[in-house]
Design a protein around this motif. Sequence first.
Motif, mmCIF file in Angstrom:
data_model
loop_
_atom_site.group_PDB
_atom_site.id
_atom_site.type_symbol
_atom_site.label_atom_id
_atom_site.label_comp_id
_atom_site.label_asym_id
_atom_site.label_seq_id
_atom_site.Cartn_x
_atom_site.Cartn_y
_atom_site.Cartn_z
ATOM 1 N N THR A 28 15.455 13.977 -6.931
ATOM 2 C CA THR A 28 16.187 12.790 -6.489
ATOM 3 C C THR A 28 17.624 13.180 -6.220
ATOM 4 O O THR A 28 17.995 14.350 -6.360
ATOM 5 N N TRP A 32 20.441 8.493 -2.969
ATOM 6 C CA TRP A 32 19.232 7.648 -2.942
ATOM 7 C C TRP A 32 19.311 6.592 -4.037
ATOM 8 O O TRP A 32 19.094 5.399 -3.787
ATOM 9 N N ARG A 36 19.725 2.610 -3.158
ATOM 10 C CA ARG A 36 18.511 1.786 -3.338
ATOM 11 C C ARG A 36 18.588 0.855 -4.534
ATOM 12 O O ARG A 36 17.837 -0.113 -4.629
ATOM 13 N N CYS A 111 11.973 -8.324 -19.477
ATOM 14 C CA CYS A 111 13.352 -8.533 -19.021
ATOM 15 C C CYS A 111 13.769 -10.002 -19.056
ATOM 16 O O CYS A 111 14.954 -10.315 -18.954
ATOM 17 N N ARG A 151 9.704 9.521 -10.393
ATOM 18 C CA ARG A 151 11.081 9.367 -9.899
ATOM 19 C C ARG A 151 11.378 7.970 -9.383
ATOM 20 O O ARG A 151 12.542 7.577 -9.265
ATOM 21 N N ALA A 152 10.325 7.215 -9.045
ATOM 22 C CA ALA A 152 10.568 5.865 -8.518
ATOM 23 C C ALA A 152 10.878 4.860 -9.623
ATOM 24 O O ALA A 152 11.394 3.780 -9.346
ATOM 25 N N GLN A 220 4.848 1.217 -12.849
ATOM 26 C CA GLN A 220 5.424 0.148 -12.031
ATOM 27 C C GLN A 220 5.053 0.270 -10.558
ATOM 28 O O GLN A 220 5.068 1.354 -10.006
ATOM 29 N N GLY A 222 6.912 -0.794 -7.736
ATOM 30 C CA GLY A 222 8.267 -1.276 -7.469
ATOM 31 C C GLY A 222 8.339 -2.315 -6.367
ATOM 32 O O GLY A 222 9.060 -3.303 -6.483
ATOM 33 N N LYS A 223 7.564 -2.111 -5.307
ATOM 34 C CA LYS A 223 7.637 -3.033 -4.166
ATOM 35 C C LYS A 223 7.161 -4.428 -4.561
ATOM 36 O O LYS A 223 7.740 -5.436 -4.159
ATOM 37 N N HIS A 257 19.537 -10.835 -14.572
ATOM 38 C CA HIS A 257 18.972 -9.583 -15.081
ATOM 39 C C HIS A 257 19.417 -8.453 -14.155
ATOM 40 O O HIS A 257 19.321 -8.558 -12.934
ATOM 41 N N ASN A 260 18.313 -4.354 -10.087
ATOM 42 C CA ASN A 260 18.554 -3.656 -8.831
ATOM 43 C C ASN A 260 19.552 -4.511 -8.051
ATOM 44 O O ASN A 260 19.329 -5.719 -7.878
ATOM 45 N N ARG A 262 20.149 -4.746 -5.032
ATOM 46 C CA ARG A 262 19.593 -5.341 -3.805
ATOM 47 C C ARG A 262 18.788 -6.599 -4.128
ATOM 48 O O ARG A 262 18.770 -7.551 -3.355
ATOM 49 N N ASN A 287 19.018 -0.592 -15.913
ATOM 50 C CA ASN A 287 18.179 -1.726 -16.322
ATOM 51 C C ASN A 287 17.795 -1.570 -17.798
ATOM 52 O O ASN A 287 16.981 -0.717 -18.140
HETATM 53 O O1 UT7 Z 1 13.084 -5.306 -14.813
HETATM 54 C C1 UT7 Z 1 12.197 -5.254 -13.737
HETATM 55 C C2 UT7 Z 1 12.123 -3.825 -13.360
HETATM 56 N N1 UT7 Z 1 11.703 -3.441 -12.062
HETATM 57 C C3 UT7 Z 1 12.304 -3.702 -10.897
HETATM 58 O O2 UT7 Z 1 13.173 -4.500 -10.766
HETATM 59 C C4 UT7 Z 1 11.786 -2.878 -9.742
HETATM 60 C C5 UT7 Z 1 11.928 -3.533 -8.400
HETATM 61 N N2 UT7 Z 1 11.751 -2.546 -7.333
HETATM 62 C C6 UT7 Z 1 12.746 -1.717 -6.965
HETATM 63 O O3 UT7 Z 1 13.852 -1.794 -7.487
HETATM 64 C C7 UT7 Z 1 12.460 -0.738 -5.861
HETATM 65 O O4 UT7 Z 1 11.146 -0.945 -5.371
HETATM 66 C C8 UT7 Z 1 12.598 0.753 -6.318
HETATM 67 C C9 UT7 Z 1 14.071 1.077 -6.547
HETATM 68 C C10 UT7 Z 1 11.813 1.007 -7.589
HETATM 69 C C11 UT7 Z 1 12.093 1.679 -5.221
HETATM 70 O O5 UT7 Z 1 12.777 1.414 -4.012
HETATM 71 P P1 UT7 Z 1 11.981 1.260 -2.645
HETATM 72 O O6 UT7 Z 1 12.971 1.008 -1.604
HETATM 73 O O7 UT7 Z 1 10.916 0.223 -2.869
HETATM 74 O O8 UT7 Z 1 11.381 2.708 -2.462
HETATM 75 P P2 UT7 Z 1 9.864 3.180 -2.290
HETATM 76 O O9 UT7 Z 1 9.164 3.199 -3.593
HETATM 77 O O10 UT7 Z 1 9.242 2.433 -1.149
HETATM 78 O O11 UT7 Z 1 10.075 4.667 -1.798
HETATM 79 C C12 UT7 Z 1 10.679 4.961 -0.537
HETATM 80 C C13 UT7 Z 1 10.775 6.472 -0.408
HETATM 81 C C14 UT7 Z 1 9.443 7.177 -0.674
HETATM 82 O O12 UT7 Z 1 9.392 8.299 0.168
HETATM 83 P P3 UT7 Z 1 8.531 8.258 1.523
HETATM 84 O O13 UT7 Z 1 7.113 7.932 1.087
HETATM 85 O O14 UT7 Z 1 9.126 7.176 2.368
HETATM 86 O O15 UT7 Z 1 8.692 9.634 2.074
HETATM 87 C C15 UT7 Z 1 9.571 7.634 -2.106
HETATM 88 O O16 UT7 Z 1 8.784 8.775 -2.377
HETATM 89 O O17 UT7 Z 1 11.692 6.980 -1.374
HETATM 90 C C16 UT7 Z 1 11.044 7.981 -2.180
HETATM 91 N N3 UT7 Z 1 11.577 7.904 -3.530
HETATM 92 C C17 UT7 Z 1 12.658 8.600 -3.909
HETATM 93 N N4 UT7 Z 1 13.443 9.486 -3.271
HETATM 94 C C18 UT7 Z 1 14.467 10.013 -3.955
HETATM 95 C C19 UT7 Z 1 11.143 7.136 -4.547
HETATM 96 N N5 UT7 Z 1 11.934 7.331 -5.620
HETATM 97 C C20 UT7 Z 1 12.872 8.235 -5.240
HETATM 98 C C21 UT7 Z 1 13.959 8.814 -5.916
HETATM 99 N N6 UT7 Z 1 14.729 9.698 -5.237
HETATM 100 N N7 UT7 Z 1 14.272 8.515 -7.198
#
Ligand code: UT7
Length: 330
Positions: A28, A32, A36, A111, A151-152, A220, A222-223, A257, A260, A262, A287
């Motif tokens: 990571t 990023w 994000r 949460c 990592r996500a 999780q 995430g989406k 809470h 994120n 965003r 978080n």
């Molecule tokens: O208390 C409640 C707790 N949970 C939440 O609030 C989670 C809510 N969700 C989120 O905050 C977001 O969904 C995340 C931050 C977890 C993830 O963000 P995203 O914009 O939904 O990313 P994604 O999972 O769709 O991943 C997009 C890309 C992927 O790569 P490809 O497939 O497009 O090539 C992932 O592999 O980003 C990649 N990716 C990363 N890259 C660098 C995922 N995690 C990472 C990372 N560093 N840590």
Amino acid sequence: MGINILSTGCYTPKLKITNDDLATIIDTNDEWISSRTGISSRRFSDGEPTWYMGTMAAKQAIEKAGIDPLDIGLILDSTVSGDFFTPSTGCIIQREIGAKNAAAFDISAACSGFVYSLDIAHRYFLTDPDLKYILVVANENLSYITDFTDRASCILFADGAAAVVLERSDDMFSSWIGSDGCGMKYLYAKIGQVPNPFEKDGDYPPDDTEPDAPVGVLVQNGKEVYKFAVKAMPTAVNKVLDKLHLTIDDIDIMIPHQANIRIIETAAKNLKLPMEKIFTTIDHTGNTSSASIPIALHEAVTAGAVKKGMTVCVVGFGAGLTMGAAIFKY
Ligand code: UT7
């Protein structure tokens, strides 16, 4: 009848982990994570147990309130990352602070736990005239249950604790809590190799759509959690506004809470609430699950962003799935 927050307390572990630190163990980078999530750094327990962090926050809140721990009638402790299956973290904290006259139990609402605690506290005040003070603690050691190979998700979670001392007031108060157990599959941590009740409702054994999901750590989608959160927050806030016949403009400050940035920005847009009215700590706390709202409240009070007489709205969402909001006069 409302509730008055007499004081706040907080315990933040000293161990600071930056995004660059995480980049040394997973693939990571700071760009990023910051773009994000809005997180730059977070704190991890360096061996401090959950009960210890909660106790330190509770002691600070009790000292600031200037009350005798013997006058606390109820301790509500919110955690999904306690140190013991049993007893409750609430009972351990009761022992540590010498609140011998208090009943104590834990709340597992992830949460949303702090908002659930306020809702429960208000109902206890309504039904028990002998209750003088309630101590609400939220303490989390999410690093206990974080999958540091994912990592996500591991870039989001962090540790910390906060506490508030509550008493009755004549001011307004409203709260609303809700759950959607059908969404459990989007955020969970299994205790052991047990089947997930995901697909065949009511049947046993249930279909396990993710039989190889890791045990003992947060899993999780995430989406899906993101989609739930940006709807749940406005839903919960509108419920508590409606109960009091208020509008969004009546809120002086919102403490959501911290999951994120965003999610917070999108929910604010949906609610038509300017970001200037929203207090965030996510950049340096990450978080911390149920501890995130009271930690932010403590920081807001300390920074003078929350002042006496203000109308404060707290809103949370999380695993369960759960959601909730409360409005009170500070
Ligand atoms: O208390 C409640 C707790 N949970 C939440 O609030 C989670 C809510 N969700 C989120 O905050 C977001 O969904 C995340 C931050 C977890 C993830 O963000 P995203 O914009 O939904 O990313 P994604 O999972 O769709 O991943 C997009 C890309 C992927 O790569 P490809 O497939 O497009 O090539 C992932 O592999 O980003 C990649 N990716 C990363 N890259 C660098 C995922 N995690 C990472 C990372 N560093 N840590």
